[in-house]
Motif scaffolding. Sequence first.
Motif, PDB file in Angstrom:
ATOM      1  N   ALA A  27      14.833 -30.272 -18.211  1.00 34.43           N
ATOM      2  CA  ALA A  27      15.292 -28.926 -17.839  1.00 34.43           C
ATOM      3  C   ALA A  27      15.566 -28.842 -16.339  1.00 34.43           C
ATOM      4  CB  ALA A  27      14.247 -27.885 -18.247  1.00 34.43           C
ATOM      5  N   MET A  28      14.699 -29.447 -15.531  1.00 38.25           N
ATOM      6  CA  MET A  28      14.932 -29.478 -14.080  1.00 38.25           C
ATOM      7  C   MET A  28      16.156 -30.331 -13.746  1.00 38.25           C
ATOM      8  SD  MET A  28      12.637 -27.466 -12.929  1.00 38.25           S
ATOM      9  CE  MET A  28      12.757 -26.624 -14.526  1.00 38.25           C
ATOM     10  N   ASP A  29      16.362 -31.411 -14.518  1.00 41.60           N
ATOM     11  CA  ASP A  29      17.545 -32.250 -14.319  1.00 41.60           C
ATOM     12  C   ASP A  29      18.830 -31.430 -14.449  1.00 41.60           C
ATOM     13  OD1 ASP A  29      16.015 -34.478 -13.946  1.00 41.60           O
ATOM     14  OD2 ASP A  29      16.465 -35.406 -15.884  1.00 41.60           O
ATOM     15  N   VAL A  30      18.859 -30.578 -15.453  1.00 46.68           N
ATOM     16  CA  VAL A  30      20.046 -29.752 -15.682  1.00 46.68           C
ATOM     17  C   VAL A  30      20.329 -28.859 -14.475  1.00 46.68           C
ATOM     18  CG1 VAL A  30      21.031 -27.921 -17.105  1.00 46.68           C
ATOM     19  CG2 VAL A  30      19.776 -29.798 -18.186  1.00 46.68           C
ATOM     20  N   MET A  31      19.264 -28.327 -13.869  1.00 43.71           N
ATOM     21  CA  MET A  31      19.420 -27.422 -12.727  1.00 43.71           C
ATOM     22  C   MET A  31      19.899 -28.143 -11.470  1.00 43.71           C
ATOM     23  SD  MET A  31      16.083 -24.934 -13.090  1.00 43.71           S
ATOM     24  CE  MET A  31      16.593 -23.994 -11.633  1.00 43.71           C
ATOM     25  N   ILE A  32      19.557 -29.423 -11.345  1.00 41.59           N
ATOM     26  CA  ILE A  32      19.903 -30.153 -10.107  1.00 41.59           C
ATOM     27  C   ILE A  32      20.864 -31.300 -10.392  1.00 41.59           C
ATOM     28  CG2 ILE A  32      17.722 -29.551  -8.980  1.00 41.59           C
ATOM     29  CD1 ILE A  32      16.729 -32.376  -9.680  1.00 41.59           C
ATOM     30  N   MET A  33      21.663 -31.182 -11.449  1.00 41.08           N
ATOM     31  CA  MET A  33      22.548 -32.272 -11.845  1.00 41.08           C
ATOM     32  C   MET A  33      23.488 -32.759 -10.734  1.00 41.08           C
ATOM     33  SD  MET A  33      23.080 -34.506 -14.058  1.00 41.08           S
ATOM     34  CE  MET A  33      22.007 -33.868 -15.346  1.00 41.08           C
ATOM     35  N   PRO A  34      24.060 -31.878  -9.884  1.00 43.41           N
ATOM     36  CA  PRO A  34      24.902 -32.396  -8.795  1.00 43.41           C
ATOM     37  C   PRO A  34      24.137 -33.350  -7.872  1.00 43.41           C
ATOM     38  CG  PRO A  34      25.249 -30.050  -9.072  1.00 43.41           C
ATOM     39  CD  PRO A  34      24.090 -30.405  -9.945  1.00 43.41           C
ATOM     40  N   ILE A  35      22.881 -33.055  -7.607  1.00 40.77           N
ATOM     41  CA  ILE A  35      22.058 -33.930  -6.770  1.00 40.77           C
ATOM     42  C   ILE A  35      21.768 -35.234  -7.499  1.00 40.77           C
ATOM     43  CG2 ILE A  35      19.799 -34.196  -5.662  1.00 40.77           C
ATOM     44  CD1 ILE A  35      19.816 -31.179  -5.172  1.00 40.77           C
ATOM     45  N   LEU A  36      21.425 -35.150  -8.775  1.00 38.80           N
ATOM     46  CA  LEU A  36      21.105 -36.353  -9.542  1.00 38.80           C
ATOM     47  C   LEU A  36      22.318 -37.246  -9.726  1.00 38.80           C
ATOM     48  CD1 LEU A  36      18.705 -35.021 -12.315  1.00 38.80           C
ATOM     49  CD2 LEU A  36      18.133 -36.219 -10.208  1.00 38.80           C
ATOM     50  N   SER A  37      23.492 -36.656  -9.890  1.00 40.13           N
ATOM     51  CA  SER A  37      24.708 -37.450 -10.028  1.00 40.13           C
ATOM     52  C   SER A  37      24.937 -38.282  -8.777  1.00 40.13           C
ATOM     53  CB  SER A  37      25.914 -36.545 -10.279  1.00 40.13           C
ATOM     54  OG  SER A  37      25.772 -35.868 -11.513  1.00 40.13           O
ATOM     55  N   ASN A  38      24.580 -37.710  -7.640  1.00 39.95           N
ATOM     56  CA  ASN A  38      24.678 -38.440  -6.376  1.00 39.95           C
ATOM     57  C   ASN A  38      23.660 -39.571  -6.332  1.00 39.95           C
ATOM     58  OD1 ASN A  38      23.913 -38.929  -3.420  1.00 39.95           O
ATOM     59  ND2 ASN A  38      25.753 -37.676  -3.178  1.00 39.95           N
ATOM     60  N   LEU A  39      22.449 -39.299  -6.764  1.00 39.30           N
ATOM     61  CA  LEU A  39      21.383 -40.299  -6.711  1.00 39.30           C
ATOM     62  C   LEU A  39      21.570 -41.396  -7.753  1.00 39.30           C
ATOM     63  CD1 LEU A  39      18.281 -37.965  -6.224  1.00 39.30           C
ATOM     64  CD2 LEU A  39      19.366 -39.404  -4.506  1.00 39.30           C
ATOM     65  N   TYR A  40      22.092 -41.022  -8.929  1.00 42.90           N
ATOM     66  CA  TYR A  40      22.279 -41.992  -9.996  1.00 42.90           C
ATOM     67  C   TYR A  40      23.678 -42.607  -9.979  1.00 42.90           C
ATOM     68  CZ  TYR A  40      17.918 -40.702 -12.381  1.00 42.90           C
ATOM     69  OH  TYR A  40      16.601 -40.509 -12.708  1.00 42.90           O
ATOM     70  N   HIS A  41      24.348 -42.496  -8.852  1.00 44.07           N
ATOM     71  CA  HIS A  41      25.673 -43.113  -8.668  1.00 44.07           C
ATOM     72  C   HIS A  41      26.689 -42.656  -9.720  1.00 44.07           C
ATOM     73  CE1 HIS A  41      23.701 -45.594  -5.703  1.00 44.07           C
ATOM     74  NE2 HIS A  41      22.847 -46.023  -6.609  1.00 44.07           N
ATOM     75  N   LEU A  42      26.780 -41.334  -9.869  1.00 45.17           N
ATOM     76  CA  LEU A  42      27.788 -40.699 -10.716  1.00 45.17           C
ATOM     77  C   LEU A  42      27.665 -41.071 -12.193  1.00 45.17           C
ATOM     78  CD1 LEU A  42      30.891 -41.043  -8.355  1.00 45.17           C
ATOM     79  CD2 LEU A  42      29.347 -39.098  -8.609  1.00 45.17           C
ATOM     80  N   ALA A  43      26.464 -41.380 -12.652  1.00 44.20           N
ATOM     81  CA  ALA A  43      26.264 -41.608 -14.086  1.00 44.20           C
ATOM     82  C   ALA A  43      26.511 -40.303 -14.828  1.00 44.20           C
ATOM     83  CB  ALA A  43      24.843 -42.105 -14.350  1.00 44.20           C
ATOM     84  N   SER A  44      26.864 -40.399 -16.102  1.00 42.95           N
ATOM     85  CA  SER A  44      27.140 -39.194 -16.868  1.00 42.95           C
ATOM     86  C   SER A  44      25.865 -38.367 -17.009  1.00 42.95           C
ATOM     87  CB  SER A  44      27.668 -39.555 -18.254  1.00 42.95           C
ATOM     88  OG  SER A  44      26.643 -40.130 -19.042  1.00 42.95           O
ATOM     89  N   ALA A  45      26.039 -37.056 -17.152  1.00 43.13           N
ATOM     90  CA  ALA A  45      24.893 -36.155 -17.282  1.00 43.13           C
ATOM     91  C   ALA A  45      24.051 -36.525 -18.499  1.00 43.13           C
ATOM     92  CB  ALA A  45      25.383 -34.713 -17.392  1.00 43.13           C
ATOM     93  N   THR A  46      24.692 -36.873 -19.598  1.00 39.59           N
ATOM     94  CA  THR A  46      23.967 -37.240 -20.816  1.00 39.59           C
ATOM     95  C   THR A  46      23.104 -38.471 -20.584  1.00 39.59           C
ATOM     96  OG1 THR A  46      25.770 -36.359 -22.176  1.00 39.59           O
ATOM     97  CG2 THR A  46      24.216 -37.874 -23.242  1.00 39.59           C
ATOM     98  N   ALA A  47      23.660 -39.460 -19.878  1.00 37.06           N
ATOM     99  CA  ALA A  47      22.909 -40.687 -19.590  1.00 37.06           C
ATOM    100  C   ALA A  47      21.702 -40.393 -18.705  1.00 37.06           C
ATOM    101  CB  ALA A  47      23.818 -41.712 -18.923  1.00 37.06           C
ATOM    102  N   VAL A  48      21.889 -39.533 -17.714  1.00 36.40           N
ATOM    103  CA  VAL A  48      20.790 -39.177 -16.808  1.00 36.40           C
ATOM    104  C   VAL A  48      19.674 -38.482 -17.581  1.00 36.40           C
ATOM    105  CG1 VAL A  48      20.114 -37.702 -14.867  1.00 36.40           C
ATOM    106  CG2 VAL A  48      22.221 -39.050 -14.742  1.00 36.40           C
TER     107      VAL A  48
END
Length: 227
Positions: A27-48
Amino acid sequence: MRGRSMVRLQQIRLFLSILAVATLVVAMDVMIMPILSNLYHLASATAVLAYDFSIMLVAGLAGLLLARRIDCPVWWRQGRGPSPSHRADYVIVLLGLCIVILNALNNIVNIEQARQIAPWMALLTPETAIALSFRAALNEETIFRLFLFSLVAWIAMRLVGSRRVSLVLGALVSALVFGLIHGVGFVLAFSFGLAFAYMYFRRGLLAVMTVHFLANAIPFVVVSAMV
């Protein structure tokens, strides 16, 4: 029979609590997905989301089994006597205050350096700062304290036979890995990791997650207001 039922009920509750933690992290991932996409090198949201949920569930469930084998708490450990209990509480409060203050000062004073090292900080808002801090407290304490600390201590106990030595090794290794993932902040993170291991062993995940959350949330919210 009643004793077995109580044990089984407790096991079910612990399993559900780990499942709830994994769900909260997602649930927190969903809220901060733009930050996580940066950290996970643009991996898809589903994969993250799938990756984080799987890691949390596996580490949490393994941690439950390991913690029981070395007599470590999960969420909370009651004091075993008035004097030792009070001393442990005083130490934990003091350590918690030191960690929160030091981490806040370190992030705020070195904000320009922090922005260069972590460009994602430019994406912080007060809401995402709180969500990121909550996620880090749940995620990192489950992985590094409940799982890694317990795993190393359990292995060491089987090899050396000394519980005290095993717990010290568990604290050192979990703090070392915790420090390494924080890069240039290694020394501070390693020191915090040792303190977190002590808090976890003495009182459980609730105590250490609370301190971890505050230590991140306070500076992150301040930084988000300065961006």
